[in-house]
Design a protein around this motif. Sequence first.
Motif, PDB file in Angstrom:
ATOM      1  N   ASP A   1       0.829  -1.206   0.000  1.00 19.78           N
ATOM      2  CA  ASP A   1       0.000   0.000   0.000  1.00 19.78           C
ATOM      3  C   ASP A   1       0.864   1.256   0.000  1.00 19.78           C
ATOM      4  OD1 ASP A   1      -2.152  -1.628   0.056  1.00 19.78           O
ATOM      5  OD2 ASP A   1      -3.121  -0.678   1.754  1.00 19.78           O
TER       6      ASP A   1
ATOM      7  N   PHE B   1      -4.420  -4.397  10.553  1.00 18.96           N
ATOM      8  CA  PHE B   1      -5.093  -5.026   9.417  1.00 18.96           C
ATOM      9  C   PHE B   1      -4.132  -5.202   8.246  1.00 18.96           C
ATOM     10  CE2 PHE B   1      -7.473  -4.705   5.405  1.00 18.96           C
ATOM     11  CZ  PHE B   1      -8.244  -5.848   5.518  1.00 18.96           C
ATOM     12  N   LEU B   2      -3.422  -4.146   7.889  1.00 17.24           N
ATOM     13  CA  LEU B   2      -2.476  -4.245   6.777  1.00 17.24           C
ATOM     14  C   LEU B   2      -1.333  -5.198   7.109  1.00 17.24           C
ATOM     15  CD1 LEU B   2      -2.300  -0.554   5.528  1.00 17.24           C
ATOM     16  CD2 LEU B   2      -3.595  -2.457   4.574  1.00 17.24           C
TER      17      LEU B   2
ATOM     18  N   VAL C   1      -2.708  -8.526   6.405  1.00 18.75           N
ATOM     19  CA  VAL C   1      -2.809  -8.768   4.962  1.00 18.75           C
ATOM     20  C   VAL C   1      -1.461  -9.213   4.407  1.00 18.75           C
ATOM     21  CG1 VAL C   1      -3.143  -7.641   2.724  1.00 18.75           C
ATOM     22  CG2 VAL C   1      -4.755  -7.212   4.587  1.00 18.75           C
TER      23      VAL C   1
ATOM     24  N   LEU D   1      -0.667 -12.766   5.500  1.00 21.43           N
ATOM     25  CA  LEU D   1      -1.408 -13.769   4.735  1.00 21.43           C
ATOM     26  C   LEU D   1      -0.857 -13.911   3.319  1.00 21.43           C
ATOM     27  CD1 LEU D   1      -5.017 -13.003   5.969  1.00 21.43           C
ATOM     28  CD2 LEU D   1      -3.714 -15.096   6.344  1.00 21.43           C
ATOM     29  N   ARG D   2      -0.392 -12.813   2.747  1.00 21.51           N
ATOM     30  CA  ARG D   2       0.269 -12.916   1.442  1.00 21.51           C
ATOM     31  C   ARG D   2       1.505 -13.795   1.552  1.00 21.51           C
ATOM     32  NH1 ARG D   2       0.434  -6.675  -0.835  1.00 21.51           N
ATOM     33  NH2 ARG D   2      -1.821  -6.384  -1.089  1.00 21.51           N
TER      34      ARG D   2
ATOM     35  N   ILE E   1      -8.665 -11.609   9.883  1.00 23.88           N
ATOM     36  CA  ILE E   1      -8.295 -10.858   8.678  1.00 23.88           C
ATOM     37  C   ILE E   1      -8.481 -11.729   7.441  1.00 23.88           C
ATOM     38  CG2 ILE E   1      -6.364  -9.748   7.477  1.00 23.88           C
ATOM     39  CD1 ILE E   1      -5.342  -8.917  10.286  1.00 23.88           C
ATOM     40  N   GLU E   2      -8.176 -13.005   7.574  1.00 30.43           N
ATOM     41  CA  GLU E   2      -8.381 -13.932   6.463  1.00 30.43           C
ATOM     42  C   GLU E   2      -9.864 -14.015   6.108  1.00 30.43           C
ATOM     43  OE1 GLU E   2      -6.616 -18.269   5.152  1.00 30.43           O
ATOM     44  OE2 GLU E   2      -6.942 -17.855   7.275  1.00 30.43           O
TER      45      GLU E   2
ATOM     46  N   GLN F   1     -10.842 -10.866   4.218  1.00 37.45           N
ATOM     47  CA  GLN F   1     -10.387 -10.891   2.827  1.00 37.45           C
ATOM     48  C   GLN F   1     -11.262 -11.789   1.954  1.00 37.45           C
ATOM     49  OE1 GLN F   1      -6.017 -11.751   3.294  1.00 37.45           O
ATOM     50  NE2 GLN F   1      -5.866  -9.917   2.042  1.00 37.45           N
TER      51      GLN F   1
ATOM     52  N   VAL G   1     -14.116  -3.647   3.549  1.00 38.94           N
ATOM     53  CA  VAL G   1     -12.649  -3.683   3.587  1.00 38.94           C
ATOM     54  C   VAL G   1     -12.089  -2.269   3.704  1.00 38.94           C
ATOM     55  CG1 VAL G   1     -10.566  -4.262   2.292  1.00 38.94           C
ATOM     56  CG2 VAL G   1     -12.499  -5.836   2.295  1.00 38.94           C
TER      57      VAL G   1
ATOM     58  N   LYS H   1      -9.781  -0.919   6.715  1.00 39.99           N
ATOM     59  CA  LYS H   1      -8.460  -0.488   6.258  1.00 39.99           C
ATOM     60  C   LYS H   1      -8.162   0.947   6.684  1.00 39.99           C
ATOM     61  CE  LYS H   1      -5.739  -0.878   2.012  1.00 39.99           C
ATOM     62  NZ  LYS H   1      -5.817  -1.188   0.562  1.00 39.99           N
TER      63      LYS H   1
END
Length: 283
Positions: A14, A92-93, A96, A99-100, A173-174, A177, A185, A189
């Motif tokens: 981001d 949250f980020l 994310v 999870l990536r 968070i998963e 998404q 979202v 976010k």
Amino acid sequence: MNIVVNEELKAYIDPMTPEEYEALERSILTEGCRDALVLWGDVLVDGHNRYGICQKHGLPFNTVQNTRFKSIEDVHLWMIDQHLGRRSISDFLRGVLALRKKDIVDRQRGRLATVSESAAEASDDPPFDVDTPADGTTEATAGTVQIPPPAPLYSREAIARAARLSSSQVGMIEKIQKQAAPELVAAVKSGVISINTAAAVATLPAEEQVSAANAGKDELKQAAKRVRESKKKPRTESAEAAASEGDAELDAVQALQQRVAELTAENESLRRQVAELQAQLGH
């Protein structure tokens, strides 16, 4: 040198807020670009904002090659670790990104499990050509410093620790998404609502999520409250049903006990009558 800006890599993390970008620009104008830009061949991996500011103001900068990168997934993993480690980002980020990383590691492990050991071994050669000047030295702006690759993570707990989150936060968070509408979202976010609230609202139908998000923070909180209460109600009803069944069973037992007592009394009465008849016959 020719530096290639890959838009996918540039957008992978981001972007900075306007305030963060302005602070970075002021710092570079005052002190220069202190941190080297990280390259993968000609492709810019880290330092997009610094590169843009230096180009805008005609300022010099240094570059460094990461020769450990063998694929775009290696680049993504490195970028994730760098941003998790040095940027002040929301939970949250952070989740994310974690999870990536989990998805990338899972894919890599899956491939390693299906190929032979020889095919899994990566070549030591970099995936690009590095031009060496006639004097045998490399350019100061393109040194070949080997940056350690990110440590492998083999469980959700390990990934959560790397992101400085709990496993339950990563799980919520998963869910967001996978199930949340874009409007929901955007709300979590931006920090309008918490991860917990967003995860609860994400269980609602998409149109209800959008309606709550458009109505604002208070409606989102009310929607989350309704979801939580609806989950508690079945448990309460189940407890009441179980209690009712227990009462019915108790009543049945008590009725049987009473019937046994009645039969026992009748049996005793019959015995007395038999004894009296036998006594009369004896006379």
